[in-house]
Design a protein around this motif. Sequence first.
Motif, PDB file in Angstrom:
ATOM      1  N   MET A  43       1.264   2.049  -8.068  1.00 18.82           N
ATOM      2  CA  MET A  43       2.192   3.163  -8.290  1.00 18.82           C
ATOM      3  C   MET A  43       1.484   4.506  -8.090  1.00 18.82           C
ATOM      4  SD  MET A  43       5.055   1.825  -8.614  1.00 18.82           S
ATOM      5  CE  MET A  43       5.957   3.299  -9.017  1.00 18.82           C
ATOM      6  N   LEU A  44       0.233   4.591  -8.517  1.00 20.34           N
ATOM      7  CA  LEU A  44      -0.544   5.814  -8.335  1.00 20.34           C
ATOM      8  C   LEU A  44      -0.728   6.123  -6.849  1.00 20.34           C
ATOM      9  CD1 LEU A  44      -2.349   8.055  -9.550  1.00 20.34           C
ATOM     10  CD2 LEU A  44      -4.217   6.414  -9.497  1.00 20.34           C
ATOM     11  N   ILE A  45      -1.095   5.120  -6.075  1.00 12.88           N
ATOM     12  CA  ILE A  45      -1.297   5.313  -4.634  1.00 12.88           C
ATOM     13  C   ILE A  45       0.012   5.724  -3.965  1.00 12.88           C
ATOM     14  CG2 ILE A  45      -1.829   4.117  -2.478  1.00 12.88           C
ATOM     15  CD1 ILE A  45      -3.866   2.452  -4.158  1.00 12.88           C
ATOM     16  N   LEU A  46       1.090   5.033  -4.297  1.00 13.59           N
ATOM     17  CA  LEU A  46       2.385   5.360  -3.699  1.00 13.59           C
ATOM     18  C   LEU A  46       2.867   6.752  -4.108  1.00 13.59           C
ATOM     19  CD1 LEU A  46       4.211   1.928  -4.009  1.00 13.59           C
ATOM     20  CD2 LEU A  46       3.234   2.979  -1.951  1.00 13.59           C
ATOM     21  N   GLU A  47       2.638   7.119  -5.373  1.00  9.68           N
ATOM     22  CA  GLU A  47       3.036   8.448  -5.853  1.00  9.68           C
ATOM     23  C   GLU A  47       2.352   9.547  -5.045  1.00  9.68           C
ATOM     24  OE1 GLU A  47       1.897  11.240  -9.651  1.00  9.68           O
ATOM     25  OE2 GLU A  47       2.189   9.105 -10.012  1.00  9.68           O
ATOM     26  N   PHE A  48       1.048   9.404  -4.828  1.00 13.06           N
ATOM     27  CA  PHE A  48       0.323  10.420  -4.070  1.00 13.06           C
ATOM     28  C   PHE A  48       0.707  10.389  -2.598  1.00 13.06           C
ATOM     29  CE2 PHE A  48      -2.701  12.935  -6.458  1.00 13.06           C
ATOM     30  CZ  PHE A  48      -2.533  12.392  -7.717  1.00 13.06           C
ATOM     31  N   ALA A  49       0.979   9.216  -2.039  1.00 12.62           N
ATOM     32  CA  ALA A  49       1.401   9.134  -0.638  1.00 12.62           C
ATOM     33  C   ALA A  49       2.736   9.836  -0.436  1.00 12.62           C
ATOM     34  CB  ALA A  49       1.501   7.669  -0.208  1.00 12.62           C
ATOM     35  N   VAL A  50       3.664   9.627  -1.346  1.00 14.07           N
ATOM     36  CA  VAL A  50       4.965  10.296  -1.248  1.00 14.07           C
ATOM     37  C   VAL A  50       4.800  11.794  -1.418  1.00 14.07           C
ATOM     38  CG1 VAL A  50       7.191  10.578  -2.405  1.00 14.07           C
ATOM     39  CG2 VAL A  50       6.311   8.294  -1.942  1.00 14.07           C
ATOM     40  N   ARG A  51       3.969  12.204  -2.366  1.00 12.94           N
ATOM     41  CA  ARG A  51       3.731  13.632  -2.602  1.00 12.94           C
ATOM     42  C   ARG A  51       3.152  14.317  -1.362  1.00 12.94           C
ATOM     43  NH1 ARG A  51       0.101  14.831  -7.585  1.00 12.94           N
ATOM     44  NH2 ARG A  51       1.845  13.801  -8.591  1.00 12.94           N
ATOM     45  N   GLU A  52       2.343  13.577  -0.596  1.00  8.75           N
ATOM     46  CA  GLU A  52       1.716  14.128   0.612  1.00  8.75           C
ATOM     47  C   GLU A  52       2.559  13.897   1.861  1.00  8.75           C
ATOM     48  OE1 GLU A  52      -1.172  15.883   0.772  1.00  8.75           O
ATOM     49  OE2 GLU A  52      -1.162  15.838  -1.423  1.00  8.75           O
ATOM     50  N   TYR A  53       3.770  13.342   1.692  1.00  4.73           N
ATOM     51  CA  TYR A  53       4.649  13.026   2.819  1.00  4.73           C
ATOM     52  C   TYR A  53       3.946  12.121   3.834  1.00  4.73           C
ATOM     53  CZ  TYR A  53       7.346  16.876   0.894  1.00  4.73           C
ATOM     54  OH  TYR A  53       8.043  17.696   0.055  1.00  4.73           O
ATOM     55  N   ALA A  54       3.198  11.144   3.332  1.00  9.77           N
ATOM     56  CA  ALA A  54       2.437  10.248   4.200  1.00  9.77           C
ATOM     57  C   ALA A  54       3.371   9.298   4.940  1.00  9.77           C
ATOM     58  CB  ALA A  54       1.443   9.449   3.380  1.00  9.77           C
ATOM     59  N   SER A  55       3.072   9.069   6.190  1.00 10.86           N
ATOM     60  CA  SER A  55       3.843   8.102   6.967  1.00 10.86           C
ATOM     61  C   SER A  55       3.199   6.723   6.905  1.00 10.86           C
ATOM     62  CB  SER A  55       3.958   8.551   8.422  1.00 10.86           C
ATOM     63  OG  SER A  55       2.678   8.656   9.003  1.00 10.86           O
ATOM     64  N   ASP A  56       1.932   6.674   6.509  1.00 10.59           N
ATOM     65  CA  ASP A  56       1.251   5.402   6.356  1.00 10.59           C
ATOM     66  C   ASP A  56       0.086   5.552   5.371  1.00 10.59           C
ATOM     67  OD1 ASP A  56      -0.153   7.028   8.072  1.00 10.59           O
ATOM     68  OD2 ASP A  56      -0.609   5.488   9.537  1.00 10.59           O
ATOM     69  N   ILE A  57      -0.433   4.425   4.937  1.00 11.97           N
ATOM     70  CA  ILE A  57      -1.544   4.390   3.990  1.00 11.97           C
ATOM     71  C   ILE A  57      -2.611   3.482   4.588  1.00 11.97           C
ATOM     72  CG2 ILE A  57      -2.275   3.782   1.649  1.00 11.97           C
ATOM     73  CD1 ILE A  57       0.657   4.145   0.782  1.00 11.97           C
ATOM     74  N   HIS A  58      -3.850   3.953   4.631  1.00 11.85           N
ATOM     75  CA  HIS A  58      -4.959   3.175   5.192  1.00 11.85           C
ATOM     76  C   HIS A  58      -5.955   2.848   4.084  1.00 11.85           C
ATOM     77  CE1 HIS A  58      -3.936   4.058   9.419  1.00 11.85           C
ATOM     78  NE2 HIS A  58      -3.478   5.190   8.904  1.00 11.85           N
ATOM     79  N   PHE A  59      -6.385   1.588   4.051  1.00  7.31           N
ATOM     80  CA  PHE A  59      -7.436   1.150   3.147  1.00  7.31           C
ATOM     81  C   PHE A  59      -8.626   0.789   4.026  1.00  7.31           C
ATOM     82  CE2 PHE A  59      -3.486   0.362   0.972  1.00  7.31           C
ATOM     83  CZ  PHE A  59      -3.756   0.726  -0.340  1.00  7.31           C
ATOM     84  N   ASP A  60      -9.688   1.593   3.964  1.00  4.97           N
ATOM     85  CA  ASP A  60     -10.867   1.378   4.791  1.00  4.97           C
ATOM     86  C   ASP A  60     -12.003   0.855   3.926  1.00  4.97           C
ATOM     87  OD1 ASP A  60      -9.495   2.479   6.970  1.00  4.97           O
ATOM     88  OD2 ASP A  60     -10.220   4.495   6.533  1.00  4.97           O
ATOM     89  N   PRO A  61     -12.389  -0.436   4.070  1.00  6.06           N
ATOM     90  CA  PRO A  61     -13.505  -0.963   3.286  1.00  6.06           C
ATOM     91  C   PRO A  61     -14.817  -0.331   3.741  1.00  6.06           C
ATOM     92  CG  PRO A  61     -12.659  -2.637   4.795  1.00  6.06           C
ATOM     93  CD  PRO A  61     -11.787  -1.431   4.938  1.00  6.06           C
ATOM     94  N   GLN A  62     -15.619   0.093   2.771  1.00  5.82           N
ATOM     95  CA  GLN A  62     -16.923   0.706   3.061  1.00  5.82           C
ATOM     96  C   GLN A  62     -17.931   0.168   2.049  1.00  5.82           C
ATOM     97  OE1 GLN A  62     -16.287   4.968   3.010  1.00  5.82           O
ATOM     98  NE2 GLN A  62     -15.425   4.920   5.063  1.00  5.82           N
ATOM     99  N   GLY A  63     -18.474  -0.990   2.360  1.00  3.74           N
ATOM    100  CA  GLY A  63     -19.417  -1.613   1.430  1.00  3.74           C
ATOM    101  C   GLY A  63     -18.704  -2.042   0.158  1.00  3.74           C
ATOM    102  N   ASP A  64     -19.177  -1.534  -0.974  1.00  2.00           N
ATOM    103  CA  ASP A  64     -18.585  -1.859  -2.274  1.00  2.00           C
ATOM    104  C   ASP A  64     -17.377  -0.970  -2.596  1.00  2.00           C
ATOM    105  OD1 ASP A  64     -20.515  -3.734  -2.623  1.00  2.00           O
ATOM    106  OD2 ASP A  64     -21.750  -2.524  -3.966  1.00  2.00           O
ATOM    107  N   LEU A  65     -17.075  -0.025  -1.732  1.00  2.00           N
ATOM    108  CA  LEU A  65     -15.991   0.921  -1.966  1.00  2.00           C
ATOM    109  C   LEU A  65     -14.852   0.719  -0.978  1.00  2.00           C
ATOM    110  CD1 LEU A  65     -18.164   4.139  -2.394  1.00  2.00           C
ATOM    111  CD2 LEU A  65     -17.265   2.671  -4.197  1.00  2.00           C
TER     112      LEU A  65
END
Length: 70
Positions: A43-65
């Motif tokens: 819900m937190l991720i979606l809330e911020f994506a909507v607030r930023e008018y995002a058209s997509d969401i990317h999850f980029d793995p970077q080691g342990d993060l």
Amino acid sequence: MSLSQTPLNQEAAAPDTLEQKYKGIWAAKGKTDANTLTNGLLMLILEFAVREYASDIHFDPQGDLIRLRF
């Protein structure tokens, strides 16, 4: 008080950053079940994506993060 009567130096409270809200969810780890934590994070991720008018969401793995981009 109408909008025209609001003092100019009176600012709305700054919204919490994504990182600050995430830390709040992480602090609940061990105090609540995994489903509640997962739902809160989603819900937190979606809330911020909507607030930023995002058209997509990317999850980029970077080691342990994971880097999150909107």
